[in-house]
Design an enzyme around this catalytic site. Sequence first.
Site, PDB file in Angstrom:
ATOM      1  N   GLY A  11      47.640  41.462  45.907  1.00 23.46           N
ATOM      2  CA  GLY A  11      46.194  41.271  45.758  1.00 23.46           C
ATOM      3  C   GLY A  11      45.756  39.887  46.186  1.00 23.46           C
ATOM      4  O   GLY A  11      44.679  39.417  45.802  1.00 23.46           O
ATOM      5  N   ASP A  43      39.232  32.156  56.234  1.00 19.63           N
ATOM      6  CA  ASP A  43      39.295  31.823  54.811  1.00 19.63           C
ATOM      7  C   ASP A  43      39.502  30.309  54.644  1.00 19.63           C
ATOM      8  O   ASP A  43      38.796  29.654  53.874  1.00 19.63           O
ATOM      9  CB  ASP A  43      40.443  32.606  54.164  1.00 19.63           C
ATOM     10  CG  ASP A  43      40.681  32.219  52.723  1.00 19.63           C
ATOM     11  OD1 ASP A  43      39.948  32.704  51.855  1.00 19.63           O
ATOM     12  OD2 ASP A  43      41.605  31.414  52.473  1.00 19.63           O
ATOM     13  N   LYS A  73      36.866  27.500  53.048  1.00 19.81           N
ATOM     14  CA  LYS A  73      37.246  26.565  51.970  1.00 19.81           C
ATOM     15  C   LYS A  73      37.043  25.122  52.416  1.00 19.81           C
ATOM     16  O   LYS A  73      36.536  24.287  51.648  1.00 19.81           O
ATOM     17  CB  LYS A  73      38.707  26.794  51.579  1.00 19.81           C
ATOM     18  CG  LYS A  73      38.917  28.107  50.841  1.00 19.81           C
ATOM     19  CD  LYS A  73      40.388  28.433  50.703  1.00 19.81           C
ATOM     20  CE  LYS A  73      40.592  29.684  49.862  1.00 19.81           C
ATOM     21  NZ  LYS A  73      41.955  30.203  49.956  1.00 19.81           N
ATOM     22  N   LYS A  81      33.742  32.638  48.381  1.00 20.97           N
ATOM     23  CA  LYS A  81      33.559  31.483  49.277  1.00 20.97           C
ATOM     24  C   LYS A  81      32.350  31.634  50.201  1.00 20.97           C
ATOM     25  O   LYS A  81      31.724  30.642  50.576  1.00 20.97           O
ATOM     26  CB  LYS A  81      34.785  31.317  50.186  1.00 20.97           C
ATOM     27  CG  LYS A  81      36.053  30.972  49.482  1.00 20.97           C
ATOM     28  CD  LYS A  81      37.257  31.338  50.319  1.00 20.97           C
ATOM     29  CE  LYS A  81      37.617  32.776  50.155  1.00 20.97           C
ATOM     30  NZ  LYS A  81      38.626  33.160  49.226  1.00 20.97           N
TER      31      LYS A  81
HETATM   32  N1  LIG Z   1      42.128  37.996  45.002  1.00 23.98           N
HETATM   33  C1  LIG Z   1      42.285  36.675  44.908  1.00 23.98           C
HETATM   34  O1  LIG Z   1      43.371  36.193  44.593  1.00 23.98           O
HETATM   35  C2  LIG Z   1      41.116  35.741  45.140  1.00 23.98           C
HETATM   36  C3  LIG Z   1      41.310  34.364  45.040  1.00 23.98           C
HETATM   37  C4  LIG Z   1      40.220  33.500  45.206  1.00 23.98           C
HETATM   38  C5  LIG Z   1      38.982  34.028  45.501  1.00 23.98           C
HETATM   39  N2  LIG Z   1      38.825  35.379  45.643  1.00 23.98           N
HETATM   40  C6  LIG Z   1      37.494  35.899  45.953  1.00 23.98           C
HETATM   41  O2  LIG Z   1      37.006  36.608  44.816  1.00 23.98           O
HETATM   42  C7  LIG Z   1      36.180  37.711  45.230  1.00 23.98           C
HETATM   43  C8  LIG Z   1      36.731  39.001  44.624  1.00 23.98           C
HETATM   44  O3  LIG Z   1      38.056  39.209  45.068  1.00 23.98           O
HETATM   45  P1  LIG Z   1      38.888  40.494  44.607  1.00 23.98           P
HETATM   46  O4  LIG Z   1      40.288  40.231  45.015  1.00 23.98           O
HETATM   47  O5  LIG Z   1      38.561  40.836  43.189  1.00 23.98           O
HETATM   48  O6  LIG Z   1      38.248  41.621  45.568  1.00 23.98           O
HETATM   49  P2  LIG Z   1      38.330  43.205  45.372  1.00 23.98           P
HETATM   50  O7  LIG Z   1      39.438  43.593  44.478  1.00 23.98           O
HETATM   51  O8  LIG Z   1      38.296  43.774  46.761  1.00 23.98           O
HETATM   52  O9  LIG Z   1      36.949  43.558  44.620  1.00 23.98           O
HETATM   53  C9  LIG Z   1      35.716  43.280  45.191  1.00 23.98           C
HETATM   54  C10 LIG Z   1      34.630  43.850  44.295  1.00 23.98           C
HETATM   55  O10 LIG Z   1      33.362  43.517  44.890  1.00 23.98           O
HETATM   56  C11 LIG Z   1      32.557  44.691  44.903  1.00 23.98           C
HETATM   57  N3  LIG Z   1      31.595  44.616  46.006  1.00 23.98           N
HETATM   58  C12 LIG Z   1      31.846  44.613  47.332  1.00 23.98           C
HETATM   59  N4  LIG Z   1      30.692  44.529  48.004  1.00 23.98           N
HETATM   60  C13 LIG Z   1      29.709  44.472  47.083  1.00 23.98           C
HETATM   61  C14 LIG Z   1      28.289  44.413  47.144  1.00 23.98           C
HETATM   62  N5  LIG Z   1      27.672  44.373  48.315  1.00 23.98           N
HETATM   63  N6  LIG Z   1      27.599  44.375  45.994  1.00 23.98           N
HETATM   64  C15 LIG Z   1      28.229  44.417  44.789  1.00 23.98           C
HETATM   65  N7  LIG Z   1      29.559  44.492  44.661  1.00 23.98           N
HETATM   66  C16 LIG Z   1      30.279  44.530  45.805  1.00 23.98           C
HETATM   67  C17 LIG Z   1      33.528  45.833  45.099  1.00 23.98           C
HETATM   68  O11 LIG Z   1      32.880  47.021  44.704  1.00 23.98           O
HETATM   69  P3  LIG Z   1      33.651  48.443  44.732  1.00 23.98           P
HETATM   70  O12 LIG Z   1      34.593  48.361  43.572  1.00 23.98           O
HETATM   71  O13 LIG Z   1      32.606  49.445  44.517  1.00 23.98           O
HETATM   72  O14 LIG Z   1      34.329  48.517  46.057  1.00 23.98           O
HETATM   73  C18 LIG Z   1      34.668  45.376  44.165  1.00 23.98           C
HETATM   74  O15 LIG Z   1      34.397  45.742  42.849  1.00 23.98           O
HETATM   75  C19 LIG Z   1      36.201  37.699  46.771  1.00 23.98           C
HETATM   76  O16 LIG Z   1      35.060  37.032  47.238  1.00 23.98           O
HETATM   77  C20 LIG Z   1      37.452  36.902  47.108  1.00 23.98           C
HETATM   78  O17 LIG Z   1      37.348  36.246  48.364  1.00 23.98           O
HETATM   79  C21 LIG Z   1      39.864  36.239  45.450  1.00 23.98           C
END
Ligand SMILES: NC(=O)c1ccc[n+]([C@@H]2O[C@H](COP(=O)([O-])OP(=O)(O)OC[C@H]3O[C@@H](n4cnc5c(N)ncnc54)[C@H](OP(=O)(O)O)[C@@H]3O)[C@@H](O)[C@H]2O)c1
Length: 343
Positions: A212, A226, A230, A131
């Site tokens: 998660g 958040d 949105k 977002k």
């Molecule tokens: N989880 C949900 O249900 C959900 C729903 C809608 C939207 N989202 C959005 O989707 C995105 C990912 O969510 P997630 O739940 O998968 O998060 P997550 O499990 O915390 O994973 C985040 C990933 O981003 C990487 N990262 C962080 N900073 C970075 C940078 N500066 N450069 C490159 N990579 C970087 C991290 O690297 P490392 O592995 O090395 O730490 C990790 O692999 C977020 O923006 C979140 O707001 C999530």
Amino acid sequence: MEQELKQANFAFIGFGKVARAFARLLINRRKWFIRKYGVEWNITGIATNKHGISIDPRGLPIEKILRSWKAHSSLNNFHNGPACDSHADFIRQCGADVLFEMSLLDLSGEPAASHIHEALRAGLHVITTNKGPVATHFRRLSRLARQRDVKFLYEGVVMDGAPVFNLFRNTLPSTHIRSLRGILNSTTNYILTQMEQGASFETALEYTRKKGIAEADPRLDLEGWDSAAKLSILIQALMGGSVKPDEIERHGISEDIGRKVRAAVRRDRRLRRVARAYRQGGRVIGKVELQELEIFDPLASIRGLSNILVLNTDTMQELAIIENNPSVEQTAFALFSDLVSLM
Ligand SMILES: NC(=O)c1ccc[n+]([C@@H]2O[C@H](COP(=O)([O-])OP(=O)(O)OC[C@H]3O[C@@H](n4cnc5c(N)ncnc54)[C@H](OP(=O)(O)O)[C@@H]3O)[C@@H](O)[C@H]2O)c1
């Protein structure tokens, strides 16, 4: 004669919960892509923050990477391509047609906005669930995508895989949105509705962390950032407004919210955090507020991790989209449906 397959190369920035769920979905639909579009895909690069970077122009062994993935895994072991000193380098060298930006939410939008900018400039389509960059750099990134004749898609930033932007774009021609309201943050809604049944704030929050669903920094959920991000995207993409997250009035929730939750129930009402946008004097205003709702309000019936968005339109009058108890699989589906729209 056998039809020759087209090759599509994908790169990921971020390999967290969403990215891994998306990779599993892609694998699961590998044959479907071939049958339906004659397309064979490869993931040619993955870049993370602490888990390394890897590129392989012939395609990374994604199933092996997923199978062996642990908290301390490093992608560097799979690197079989040019050296990369930075994420900008990675984007230029990964050989992808589509970049999936799935890094962590930061309300400044950075560094994700720079990743997306670099990719669009290099002629890659970009699909994101992040977002931050969409809320804070919507116009600049959308304009760049148009100039480069590539797509910048973000279905997953609001209500995961439930169609919001694609629904508006593809099925509501010539429609003007007068106002909208919804419950857009699963973590807060779960806490409020669990507390109605006597659960503690901490237990409810812990559950969303385990699933998660909560952001890595749950203050982004609890303080309303958040929802504000949105809402800012909905205002910019659907209502033509230009409201940034920090221009949206917000009500946060904390442990002492239990008193208000119980007081609302005693009055046969429900406490919900409502994100709403309306037009006033040529401007669009956005607010994220705690509201005590009448029991028959459709927003009052939204419980647990579920979300709702009600659009007030000049064609369909009120149109509601509900997503029931989502998980990361639904977020992964948002990336998938955006990808399919490129085929
Ligand atoms: N989880 C949900 O249900 C959900 C729903 C809608 C939207 N989202 C959005 O989707 C995105 C990912 O969510 P997630 O739940 O998968 O998060 P997550 O499990 O915390 O994973 C985040 C990933 O981003 C990487 N990262 C962080 N900073 C970075 C940078 N500066 N450069 C490159 N990579 C970087 C991290 O690297 P490392 O592995 O090395 O730490 C990790 O692999 C977020 O923006 C979140 O707001 C999530």
